[in-house]
Design a protein around this motif. Structure first.
Motif, PDB file in Angstrom:
ATOM      1  N   PRO A 148       0.796  -1.229   0.000  1.00 13.60           N
ATOM      2  CA  PRO A 148       0.000   0.000   0.000  1.00 13.60           C
ATOM      3  C   PRO A 148       0.831   1.283   0.000  1.00 13.60           C
ATOM      4  O   PRO A 148       0.455   2.258  -0.657  1.00 13.60           O
ATOM      5  CB  PRO A 148      -0.838  -0.121   1.273  1.00 13.60           C
ATOM      6  CG  PRO A 148      -0.128  -1.121   2.124  1.00 13.60           C
ATOM      7  CD  PRO A 148       0.528  -2.070   1.180  1.00 13.60           C
ATOM      8  N   ALA A 149       1.965   1.309   0.716  1.00 13.59           N
ATOM      9  CA  ALA A 149       2.800   2.512   0.724  1.00 13.59           C
ATOM     10  C   ALA A 149       3.474   2.710  -0.627  1.00 13.59           C
ATOM     11  O   ALA A 149       3.525   3.830  -1.153  1.00 13.59           O
ATOM     12  CB  ALA A 149       3.839   2.414   1.839  1.00 13.59           C
ATOM     13  N   ARG A 150       3.989   1.635  -1.210  1.00 15.66           N
ATOM     14  CA  ARG A 150       4.622   1.733  -2.518  1.00 15.66           C
ATOM     15  C   ARG A 150       3.622   2.171  -3.574  1.00 15.66           C
ATOM     16  O   ARG A 150       3.943   2.958  -4.470  1.00 15.66           O
ATOM     17  CB  ARG A 150       5.230   0.389  -2.910  1.00 15.66           C
ATOM     18  CG  ARG A 150       6.433  -0.020  -2.078  1.00 15.66           C
ATOM     19  CD  ARG A 150       6.873  -1.421  -2.461  1.00 15.66           C
ATOM     20  NE  ARG A 150       8.080  -1.834  -1.759  1.00 15.66           N
ATOM     21  CZ  ARG A 150       8.660  -3.024  -1.912  1.00 15.66           C
ATOM     22  NH1 ARG A 150       8.117  -3.910  -2.750  1.00 15.66           N
ATOM     23  NH2 ARG A 150       9.755  -3.330  -1.245  1.00 15.66           N
ATOM     24  N   LEU A 151       2.401   1.643  -3.500  1.00 10.79           N
ATOM     25  CA  LEU A 151       1.362   2.021  -4.454  1.00 10.79           C
ATOM     26  C   LEU A 151       1.082   3.519  -4.378  1.00 10.79           C
ATOM     27  O   LEU A 151       0.979   4.207  -5.407  1.00 10.79           O
ATOM     28  CB  LEU A 151       0.097   1.209  -4.192  1.00 10.79           C
ATOM     29  CG  LEU A 151      -1.074   1.396  -5.150  1.00 10.79           C
ATOM     30  CD1 LEU A 151      -1.871   0.099  -5.260  1.00 10.79           C
ATOM     31  CD2 LEU A 151      -1.999   2.516  -4.707  1.00 10.79           C
ATOM     32  N   ALA A 152       0.970   4.051  -3.157  1.00 10.90           N
ATOM     33  CA  ALA A 152       0.712   5.486  -2.993  1.00 10.90           C
ATOM     34  C   ALA A 152       1.869   6.307  -3.539  1.00 10.90           C
ATOM     35  O   ALA A 152       1.664   7.341  -4.195  1.00 10.90           O
ATOM     36  CB  ALA A 152       0.470   5.810  -1.522  1.00 10.90           C
ATOM     37  N   VAL A 153       3.102   5.865  -3.290  1.00  6.68           N
ATOM     38  CA  VAL A 153       4.269   6.586  -3.797  1.00  6.68           C
ATOM     39  C   VAL A 153       4.283   6.563  -5.320  1.00  6.68           C
ATOM     40  O   VAL A 153       4.518   7.581  -5.975  1.00  6.68           O
ATOM     41  CB  VAL A 153       5.570   5.985  -3.236  1.00  6.68           C
ATOM     42  CG1 VAL A 153       6.785   6.559  -3.952  1.00  6.68           C
ATOM     43  CG2 VAL A 153       5.679   6.257  -1.743  1.00  6.68           C
ATOM     44  N   ALA A 154       4.066   5.399  -5.908  1.00  4.75           N
ATOM     45  CA  ALA A 154       4.091   5.266  -7.372  1.00  4.75           C
ATOM     46  C   ALA A 154       3.076   6.195  -8.030  1.00  4.75           C
ATOM     47  O   ALA A 154       3.352   6.801  -9.069  1.00  4.75           O
ATOM     48  CB  ALA A 154       3.823   3.821  -7.775  1.00  4.75           C
ATOM     49  N   LEU A 155       1.900   6.327  -7.410  1.00  6.15           N
ATOM     50  CA  LEU A 155       0.850   7.189  -7.964  1.00  6.15           C
ATOM     51  C   LEU A 155       1.017   8.652  -7.550  1.00  6.15           C
ATOM     52  O   LEU A 155       0.263   9.514  -8.011  1.00  6.15           O
ATOM     53  CB  LEU A 155      -0.527   6.696  -7.523  1.00  6.15           C
ATOM     54  CG  LEU A 155      -1.067   5.469  -8.257  1.00  6.15           C
ATOM     55  CD1 LEU A 155      -2.290   4.914  -7.539  1.00  6.15           C
ATOM     56  CD2 LEU A 155      -1.424   5.816  -9.708  1.00  6.15           C
ATOM     57  N   GLY A 156       1.967   8.936  -6.677  1.00  9.31           N
ATOM     58  CA  GLY A 156       2.172  10.304  -6.234  1.00  9.31           C
ATOM     59  C   GLY A 156       1.090  10.811  -5.311  1.00  9.31           C
ATOM     60  O   GLY A 156       0.759  11.998  -5.311  1.00  9.31           O
ATOM     61  N   LEU A 157       0.524   9.925  -4.483  1.00 15.02           N
ATOM     62  CA  LEU A 157      -0.570  10.294  -3.592  1.00 15.02           C
ATOM     63  C   LEU A 157      -0.026  10.708  -2.230  1.00 15.02           C
ATOM     64  O   LEU A 157       0.729   9.960  -1.598  1.00 15.02           O
ATOM     65  CB  LEU A 157      -1.543   9.119  -3.437  1.00 15.02           C
ATOM     66  CG  LEU A 157      -2.165   8.603  -4.736  1.00 15.02           C
ATOM     67  CD1 LEU A 157      -3.080   7.424  -4.440  1.00 15.02           C
ATOM     68  CD2 LEU A 157      -2.919   9.717  -5.454  1.00 15.02           C
ATOM     69  N   VAL A 158      -0.419  11.889  -1.777  1.00 15.10           N
ATOM     70  CA  VAL A 158       0.025  12.426  -0.497  1.00 15.10           C
ATOM     71  C   VAL A 158      -1.173  13.031   0.239  1.00 15.10           C
ATOM     72  O   VAL A 158      -2.317  12.937  -0.221  1.00 15.10           O
ATOM     73  CB  VAL A 158       1.133  13.487  -0.690  1.00 15.10           C
ATOM     74  CG1 VAL A 158       2.406  12.850  -1.222  1.00 15.10           C
ATOM     75  CG2 VAL A 158       0.660  14.596  -1.622  1.00 15.10           C
ATOM     76  N   LYS A 159      -0.901  13.663   1.383  1.00 12.97           N
ATOM     77  CA  LYS A 159      -1.962  14.184   2.236  1.00 12.97           C
ATOM     78  C   LYS A 159      -2.922  15.108   1.496  1.00 12.97           C
ATOM     79  O   LYS A 159      -4.122  15.102   1.741  1.00 12.97           O
ATOM     80  CB  LYS A 159      -1.329  14.932   3.416  1.00 12.97           C
ATOM     81  CG  LYS A 159      -2.320  15.481   4.413  1.00 12.97           C
ATOM     82  CD  LYS A 159      -1.576  16.052   5.615  1.00 12.97           C
ATOM     83  CE  LYS A 159      -1.699  17.548   5.625  1.00 12.97           C
ATOM     84  NZ  LYS A 159      -1.115  18.154   6.846  1.00 12.97           N
ATOM     85  N   GLU A 160      -2.382  15.912   0.566  1.00 14.90           N
ATOM     86  CA  GLU A 160      -3.211  16.870  -0.156  1.00 14.90           C
ATOM     87  C   GLU A 160      -4.282  16.207  -1.014  1.00 14.90           C
ATOM     88  O   GLU A 160      -5.257  16.854  -1.409  1.00 14.90           O
ATOM     89  CB  GLU A 160      -2.327  17.772  -1.040  1.00 14.90           C
ATOM     90  CG  GLU A 160      -1.497  18.782  -0.287  1.00 14.90           C
ATOM     91  CD  GLU A 160      -0.336  18.164   0.482  1.00 14.90           C
ATOM     92  OE1 GLU A 160       0.148  18.787   1.440  1.00 14.90           O
ATOM     93  OE2 GLU A 160       0.081  17.029   0.111  1.00 14.90           O
ATOM     94  N   HIS A 161      -4.125  14.926  -1.303  1.00 11.05           N
ATOM     95  CA  HIS A 161      -5.109  14.219  -2.122  1.00 11.05           C
ATOM     96  C   HIS A 161      -6.237  13.607  -1.288  1.00 11.05           C
ATOM     97  O   HIS A 161      -7.182  13.057  -1.852  1.00 11.05           O
ATOM     98  CB  HIS A 161      -4.424  13.140  -2.954  1.00 11.05           C
ATOM     99  CG  HIS A 161      -3.429  13.693  -3.930  1.00 11.05           C
ATOM    100  ND1 HIS A 161      -2.073  13.449  -3.852  1.00 11.05           N
ATOM    101  CD2 HIS A 161      -3.605  14.520  -4.993  1.00 11.05           C
ATOM    102  CE1 HIS A 161      -1.459  14.076  -4.833  1.00 11.05           C
ATOM    103  NE2 HIS A 161      -2.354  14.731  -5.545  1.00 11.05           N
TER     104      HIS A 161
END
Length: 227
Positions: A148-161
Motif C-alpha cells: 500500500p505505501a509503494r502504491l501510494a508513492v508510485a501514484l504520487g498520492l500524499v496528504k493533499e489528495h
C-alpha cells in the motif's frame, strides 16, 4: 527511458459513483483489475482490503466513530481517503457506501501499466540525477506498487489528495480496466491488523506477481523491566 503510455484497451472508461455505492466487501473484489490513474501514472489493482463501518469492523478507522482524521470515510462514495501511518508512509483508500456510512477499500498493490519511469523515480527520488539512471532501473516492475505505501508513492498520492473525488473527472480517476473473473480471485485475512484479523476481506488476483506477501499482526513486545 521512455514512458509506457496508457491505452484505451487497458484503461477503459472511468467508473461512476454507483460502482462505489455498495458494501466495501462487495466493491473490493470488483476493484481487482481496475486501473487507478493519476497524471501520467496508472496502476492496475491486484490486491485490496475491505474495511467496514462504525461499531462493525474493529480493524476499521471508523470503528469508534467520526474523527477529523477519518472524516472523508463518512463522505460520498468514490472519494479518496489518504492517511499517514507509521510516521513515514501514506496509504490510499476508496470510500464506499452512502455518505455517513464510514467504510472504504484499502488499495494494497498493483501493476504499473503506464508511467513506469515516473513511478521508479518516485520510488527512488535520488535516481534522477546525471549518471543515476541505472539505479532507478534496479526497482523491478513487480515491486513498483507492491504494497500500500509503494502504491501510494508510485501514484504520487500524499496528504493533499485526501478527499479527492475520483468520480467527477478530476486528476485522479478509477477506470474500468479488465475485471478479474471470480475464479481468479482469492480471499483471506487482512494483513497486519490486530483486531478483526480473521475477517477474510483481503482480496487478490491468484498468481499475480505484484501481490504483496501476507503478514499477520505481530504484537509489540515491551522491553524487559530494568533490574
Amino acid at each position: 527511458m521512455g514512458e509506457r503510455e496508457l491505452t484505451d484497451d487497458v484503461a477503459g472508461e472511468p467508473l461512476g459513483r454507483d460502482f462505489f455505492d455498495r458494501p466495501s466487501e462487495v466493491v473490493a473484489p470488483d476493484l481487482l483489475g481496475r486501473v487507478v490513474v493519476h497524471g501520467s501514472v496508472a496502476v492496475r489493482l491486484s490486491e485490496v482490503e475491505a474495511y467496514g463501518g462504525p461499531g462493525q469492523d474493529p480493524a476499521s478507522h471508523t470503528y469508534r466513530g467520526r474523527t477529523p482524521r477519518n472524516a472523508v470515510m463518512f463522505g460520498e462514495p468514490g472519494h479518496l481517503y489518504v492517511y499517514f501511518t507509521y510516521g513515514m508512509h501514506y496509504c490510499a483508500n476508496l470510500v464506499c457506501m452512502p455518505a455517513g456510512t464510514g467504510s472504504a477499500v484499502l488499495l494494497r498493490a498493483g501493476e504499473v501499466v503506464a508511467g513506469v519511469h515516473t513511478a521508479r523515480i518516485r520510488r527512488m527520488p535520488h535516481a534522477d540525477g546525471p549518471g543515476m539512471e541505472g539505479l532507478a532501473r534496479r526497482v523491478p516492475d513487480r515491486d513498483l506498487a507492491r504494497g500500500p505505501a509503494r502504491l501510494a508513492v508510485a501514484l504520487g498520492l500524499v496528504k493533499e489528495h485526501n478527499g479527492t473525488d475520483c468520480c467527477s473527472g478530476g486528476p485522479i480517476q478509477v477506470h474500468e480496466g479488465r475485471p478479474v473473473p471470480s475464479g481468479q480471485v482469492r480471499t483471506g485475512p487482512r494483513t497486519g491488523v490486530s483486531a478483526g484479523a480473521d475477517t477474510p476481506w483481503r482480496f487478490w488476483i491468484d498468481g499475480d506477481p505484484t501481490v504483496s506477501p501476507y503478514r499477520a499482526h505481530v504484537p509489540r513486545r515491551r522491553g524487559r523491566a530494568a533490574r
